[in-house]
Motif scaffolding. Sequence first.
Motif, PDB file in Angstrom:
ATOM      1  N   VAL A  51       0.410 -29.903  22.587  1.00  0.00           N
ATOM      2  CA  VAL A  51       1.477 -28.752  22.083  1.00  0.00           C
ATOM      3  C   VAL A  51       1.463 -27.795  23.312  1.00  0.00           C
ATOM      4  O   VAL A  51       0.378 -27.451  23.813  1.00  0.00           O
ATOM      5  N   GLU A  52       2.573 -27.172  23.611  1.00  0.00           N
ATOM      6  CA  GLU A  52       2.583 -26.140  24.469  1.00  0.00           C
ATOM      7  C   GLU A  52       2.184 -24.693  23.926  1.00  0.00           C
ATOM      8  O   GLU A  52       1.667 -23.846  24.793  1.00  0.00           O
ATOM      9  N   ARG A  53       2.352 -24.453  22.642  1.00  0.00           N
ATOM     10  CA  ARG A  53       2.000 -23.166  22.106  1.00  0.00           C
ATOM     11  C   ARG A  53       2.007 -23.207  20.716  1.00  0.00           C
ATOM     12  O   ARG A  53       2.479 -24.278  20.242  1.00  0.00           O
ATOM     13  N   ILE A  54       1.420 -22.351  20.171  1.00  0.00           N
ATOM     14  CA  ILE A  54       1.421 -22.235  18.683  1.00  0.00           C
ATOM     15  C   ILE A  54       2.409 -21.000  18.244  1.00  0.00           C
ATOM     16  O   ILE A  54       2.178 -20.124  18.772  1.00  0.00           O
ATOM     17  N   GLU A  55       3.546 -21.321  17.737  1.00  0.00           N
ATOM     18  CA  GLU A  55       4.430 -20.351  17.423  1.00  0.00           C
ATOM     19  C   GLU A  55       3.972 -19.087  16.741  1.00  0.00           C
ATOM     20  O   GLU A  55       4.518 -18.054  17.272  1.00  0.00           O
ATOM     21  N   THR A  56       3.257 -19.212  15.849  1.00  0.00           N
ATOM     22  CA  THR A  56       2.757 -17.753  15.168  1.00  0.00           C
ATOM     23  C   THR A  56       1.671 -17.011  16.004  1.00  0.00           C
ATOM     24  O   THR A  56       1.000 -15.999  15.207  1.00  0.00           O
ATOM     25  N   MET A  57       1.277 -17.650  17.113  1.00  0.00           N
ATOM     26  CA  MET A  57      -0.070 -16.894  17.707  1.00  0.00           C
ATOM     27  C   MET A  57       0.240 -16.829  18.904  1.00  0.00           C
ATOM     28  O   MET A  57       0.903 -17.713  19.741  1.00  0.00           O
ATOM     29  N   HIS A  58      -0.261 -15.604  19.572  1.00  0.00           N
ATOM     30  CA  HIS A  58      -0.160 -15.481  21.148  1.00  0.00           C
ATOM     31  C   HIS A  58      -1.528 -16.256  21.874  1.00  0.00           C
ATOM     32  O   HIS A  58      -2.577 -16.649  21.193  1.00  0.00           O
TER      33      HIS A  58
END
Length: 303
Positions: A51-58
């Motif tokens: 995954v590129e990022r976790i949408e709910t966390m920085h």
Amino acid sequence: MKIWRRLTQAGALPFKGAAYILPYSEEHDEFCRWLVSEAVGMGGEAAFVHVERIETMHDREIIDLFNKQRVRDYQDIEKGLEGLERRIQSIKKGSSIQGNKKLTEQLYKLSKELEAIRRIDFFSSKAGAVIKKRMETLQAELKSMERAYTGIRIPAIVPRRIKDYQGKTWVTRKKPFVDRMASAWLIRKFIDPEASFGFIDEKETAHLGKNMVAFDVMGGEFTHIGDMCTFEVFIKSFNLPDRRIKKIAEIVHELDMKDDKFKTPEAKGIEEILAGIKKTSKSDADALERGMTIFEMLYESKA
């Protein structure tokens, strides 16, 4: 359980109770592929995703989670280093370094454990840097002492009279712990019931007042001699034959010297209690008094 151990050893972070996460690298990609294959081979199911990022966390929040996990991993190393630091301090105060190969072995073992944790300290946490610096300082100190040791003669213990040590102010190093707490209890219990205590820096030892006695400090009147901790030196100096004191001496020696001379199963529990006192006390004087209370209770338990 086997998969969980593998993930833990790899430094994976439990996430939201539903998954484990690792920073991306080719090595971790290959690790996950083999882990999935292993799970399937045991009749289970597994999957992993990039995954590129976790949408709910920085990203910073995720990194902080990894760093907090590593802080917990470093805690056992930190406890081990504290024990070695006390042992090295004991040697500096006059204990013999002879026969202490275990000290080097313990330091080597801790250094290997530290290396293992640092390999999974993916974001170079501050805790890891601090522990690494402490480790390097201890390694340098131990090497320096081993080079300096040339078979120096151990001074004899001079017999003392209790009546000569009444009404004194007994001073020791700041941040009291096992040996100083136990020694202070011994002083007040068997030498001078009205004894008062103070705290100094080691460089002040040479400039004490006429009515002051330094203990468990480099250059002090009562401190480590040979392989004896200060508590043991007090016992021999004042010829205190009480069998209960000798039992306590074994515990104090075990915790302060870390040389495995005595096998005292209760030592670890006493150390944990005294560590709690050290962390929660309002002042050095408060810590010393509370520590003395523990040794009084320990003494009564040996009756």
